[in-house]
Design an enzyme around this catalytic site. Structure first.
Site: not given
Ligand code: NAD
Length: 437
Positions: A74, A98, A110, A194, A225, A362
């Site tokens: 996953k 995780k 991934k 998340t 998100n 999920s």
């Molecule tokens: P997303 O694409 O919705 O948002 C990412 C955010 O980070 C955006 O606001 C973007 O502008 C910002 N960003 C990108 N590069 C940046 C930088 N260098 N400095 C500061 N901000 C920056 O993604 P998301 O789903 O919110 O995921 C964010 C993190 O959380 C990632 O590392 C992702 O792997 C992790 N994550 C997300 C989920 C999920 O379900 N969405 C689950 C587990 C982990």
């Protein structure tokens, strides 16, 4: 200067360094650790896409299945120009850990495509998403490998991907992918899962440390998100969100922000803006603009990296003032950065626990798809809460019992579960008659 090969090497190696450290403290056998050092399978694909102007572009994508001992693999699919194989391998390894941390029956995987999705039109994005699935369709499936959203992929993209896979199979197959729109078999509560999982961890810290939310100043790096949802949930409880940022930089205001207004402005303008909105009318509020680097070093009580990996390193860890960090991003702290934080007693709730709410819901989505029976939102929240609280406290207690940092405790907790599953299949000790059969 390091070559891109070097930096690719480093990220996965960094993950393996942590594996080695934690394995020494856990009950896992050496042989099981040896298996975890090597992803089960790696697929690299080329995705030729007809662009809107008639030209052809070929994109590169990856899917890595790290370990499937505890169940189908996953893990999310990321669209980003910096995607590389080492990053995808490291992220797949973290997914294995995780899923074990929260005790859900999955291994880790991934995927990623090297692309800047902001440069594509909506139709190009759809062709790319369907094209990627065409290339990896034999590698994924509800019982083998189940993708989900990650950075710069979302519910709509998951919907296209599920639809494409279903066409290839000639069978409606919602359980092949999670994070879909609710109308296409998504789960209620997946959108904020998340952020909510991290929020449940913070609520446990609040209880343990007797925090008064109004006194807790929070800085959040990344306002996508995950960052937006945790910000809103904390704000609702009275926490003071004093700084947020996105890829273009951030805003800082010691009095705190109205988060609903910031989200509204971000949705309308795609930028983080210091505003207060009354209905559709937004007015600027007094605030400083800050860089992402400055945000990390602010004098706050709680720091939440929710953007990308490798943000806290040996170069800036010593300057970080927050006594507590809750990692929502995957891998925001490098292992040498981590060593600095551990030495100065910063409490880090590690990514593999703090952001596990996403994969947990999920899992709920996959279960609902397979059963063809859908749960009300309340049930999703209650079940997520039970898992996050149970695993947070198990890890917190392990940390105290073994006098180790919380990240190492989370890995030990995960490795004990993974090790037990690998050993149940038999290791050399079993086959050489060292232990009773
Ligand atoms: P997303 O694409 O919705 O948002 C990412 C955010 O980070 C955006 O606001 C973007 O502008 C910002 N960003 C990108 N590069 C940046 C930088 N260098 N400095 C500061 N901000 C920056 O993604 P998301 O789903 O919110 O995921 C964010 C993190 O959380 C990632 O590392 C992702 O792997 C992790 N994550 C997300 C989920 C999920 O379900 N969405 C689950 C587990 C982990």
């Amino acid at each position: 200067m390091p070559t891109s090969e070097d930096s690719q090497h480093d990220l996965f190696q960094d993950a393996i360094t942590r594996l080695t450290t934690a394995a020494a403290l856990s009950e896992i056998e050496d042989e099981a650790v040896q298996r975890l050092r090597h992803p089960k399978a790696i697929l690299e694909v080329s995705i030729p896409i007809r662009m809107d102007d008639g030209t052809l572009r070929v994109f590169t994508g990856y899917r890595v299945r790290h370990d499937d001992t505890r169940g189908p693999t996953k893990g999310g699919i990321r669209y980003h120009p910096d995607v590389n194989l080492s990053e995808v391998k490291a992220l797949a390894f973290w997914m294995t850990c995780k899923c074990a941390v929260v005790g859900i029956p999955y291994g880790g995987a991934k995927g990623g495509v090297i692309v800047n999705p902001k440069e594509l039109s909506p139709l190009e994005l759809e062709r790319l998403s369907r094209g990627f699935i065409d290339q990896i369709a034999d590698f994924i499936g509800p019982e083998t490998d189940v993708p989900a959203p990650d950075v710069y992929t979302n519910a709509r993209i998951m919907g296209w991907m599920m639809d494409e896979f279903s066409k290839l199979r000639r069978q409606r197959t919602p359980a092949v992918i999670t994070g879909k729109p609710v109308s296409l078999g998504g789960s209620l509560g997946r959108d904020d899962a998340t952020g909510r999982g991290a929020y449940f961890c913070i609520k446990e810290l609040e209880r343990l440390r007797k925090w008064q939310p109004r006194e807790i100043r929070v800085a959040i790096q990344g306002f996508g998100n995950a960052g937006q949802h945790v910000a809103q949930l904390l704000h609702n409880d009275g926490y003071r969100i004093v700084a947020v940022s996105d890829s273009r930089g951030g805003v800082y205001r010691p009095e705190g922000f109205d988060i609903a207004s910031l989200i509204q402005a971000k949705n309308e303008t795609r930028q983080v803006k210091a505003v207060y909105c009354d209905g559709s009318v937004c007015e600027a509020v007094k605030a400083d603009t800050i860089s992402n680097e400055d945000l990390l070093e602010l004098d706050v009580d709680l720091l939440i990296p929710a953007a990308m990996e490798n943000q806290i390193t040996a170069d800036n860890a010593a300057n970080i003032k927050a006594p507590v960090i809750v990692e929502i991003a995957n891998g925001p702290t490098t292992s040498d950065g981590d060593a600095v934080l551990v030495a100065k007693n910063t409490l880090v709730v590690p990514d593999i626990l703090a952001n596990a709410g996403g994969v947990t819901v999920s899992y709920f989505e996959w279960v609902q798809n397979k059963a063809g029976y859908y749960w009300p939102l309340e049930e999703v929240h209650t079940k997520l809460h039970a898992i996050m609280v149970r695993e947070f406290n198990a890890i917190y207690e392990l940390m105290l019992k073994k006098s180790i940092d919380m990240r190492t405790a989370a890995y030990v907790h995960a490795l004990n579960r993974i090790g037990e599953a690998i050993e149940a299949q038999g290791t050399s000790r079993y086959f050489s008659n060292e232990i009773a059969k």
